[in-house]
Scaffold this motif. Structure first.
Motif, PDB file in Angstrom:
ATOM      1  N   ASP A  20      -9.000   4.739  -6.608  1.00  6.40           N
ATOM      2  CA  ASP A  20      -8.640   5.324  -5.320  1.00  6.40           C
ATOM      3  C   ASP A  20      -9.826   6.131  -4.821  1.00  6.40           C
ATOM      4  N   LEU A  21     -10.252   5.857  -3.620  1.00  6.03           N
ATOM      5  CA  LEU A  21     -11.387   6.542  -3.010  1.00  6.03           C
ATOM      6  C   LEU A  21     -10.893   7.758  -2.230  1.00  6.03           C
ATOM      7  N   ALA A  65      -2.993   5.247  -9.725  1.00  7.88           N
ATOM      8  CA  ALA A  65      -3.223   6.685  -9.531  1.00  7.88           C
ATOM      9  C   ALA A  65      -3.694   6.896  -8.099  1.00  7.88           C
ATOM     10  N   LYS A  66      -3.336   8.055  -7.516  1.00  9.45           N
ATOM     11  CA  LYS A  66      -3.683   8.324  -6.117  1.00  9.45           C
ATOM     12  C   LYS A  66      -4.098   9.772  -5.917  1.00  9.45           C
ATOM     13  N   CYS A  74      -4.134  14.944  -7.711  1.00  6.96           N
ATOM     14  CA  CYS A  74      -4.049  13.521  -8.021  1.00  6.96           C
ATOM     15  C   CYS A  74      -2.758  13.306  -8.795  1.00  6.96           C
ATOM     16  N   VAL A  75      -2.217  12.122  -8.685  1.00  7.16           N
ATOM     17  CA  VAL A  75      -0.918  11.816  -9.272  1.00  7.16           C
ATOM     18  C   VAL A  75      -0.969  10.455  -9.940  1.00  7.16           C
ATOM     19  N   CYS A  76      -0.194  10.334 -11.025  1.00  8.41           N
ATOM     20  CA  CYS A  76      -0.072   9.040 -11.688  1.00  8.41           C
ATOM     21  C   CYS A  76       1.230   9.035 -12.482  1.00  8.41           C
ATOM     22  N   ALA A 106       3.846   3.133  -9.764  1.00 12.19           N
ATOM     23  CA  ALA A 106       3.155   3.418  -8.503  1.00 12.19           C
ATOM     24  C   ALA A 106       3.689   4.695  -7.873  1.00 12.19           C
ATOM     25  N   CYS A 107       2.775   5.407  -7.226  1.00 14.70           N
ATOM     26  CA  CYS A 107       3.109   6.610  -6.466  1.00 14.70           C
ATOM     27  C   CYS A 107       2.347   6.554  -5.147  1.00 14.70           C
TER      28      CYS A 107
END
Length: 131
Positions: A20-21, A65-66, A74-76, A106-107
């Motif tokens: 994720d950028l 992850a995002k 960040c979350v995963c 997924a989140c």
């Protein structure tokens, strides 16, 4: 036609499940089967932070992850059904959300960051508020 684009090669370890950028384009968040997320700074071309926690396990090869919309978190999802949220600037675990009974794959954050949507392997989706 001339292209002014450049390439930058970064060696990542383990089997990568997602990238994720960041919105500013300076950072990359990667998740891998070594049960960690890594924050890569493109300006330094290296890993500047690793996100891990007791109980956190990447549950499958398509776990995502995002970054949060503001880039502060960040979350995963994890194999244990938890959703792990870390503070990007420090690497500290902020909280773990628990409601899923299977691997969270997924989140996704809402554009304003007030809501988080998660989906598990059994196709159950949960919309979280007050994240």
């Amino acid at each position: 036609m001339r292209s002014d684009s450049s390439t930058n090669e970064i060696l990542l370890q383990g089997r990568i499940t997602s990238l994720d950028l960041s919105l500013d384009g300076y950072s990359l968040l990667s998740s891998s089967r070594d049960d960690s997320l890594k924050l890569i700074d493109f300006r330094m071309n290296n890993v500047v932070r690793t996100f891990v926690s007791d109980g956190f396990l990447i549950g499958c090869d398509w776990t995502r992850a995002k970054f949060s919309p503001d880039g502060q978190f960040c979350v995963c999802g994890s194999q244990d059904g938890g959703i792990y949220i870390w503070v990007v600037s420090t690497g500290a675990l902020k909280k773990v959300l628990r409601e899923h009974s299977s691997t969270v794959i997924a989140c996704a954050w809402s554009w304003c960051g007030n809501y988080l949507l998660s989906c598990d392997r059994n196709r159950n989706a949960i919309l979280w508020s007050e994240v």
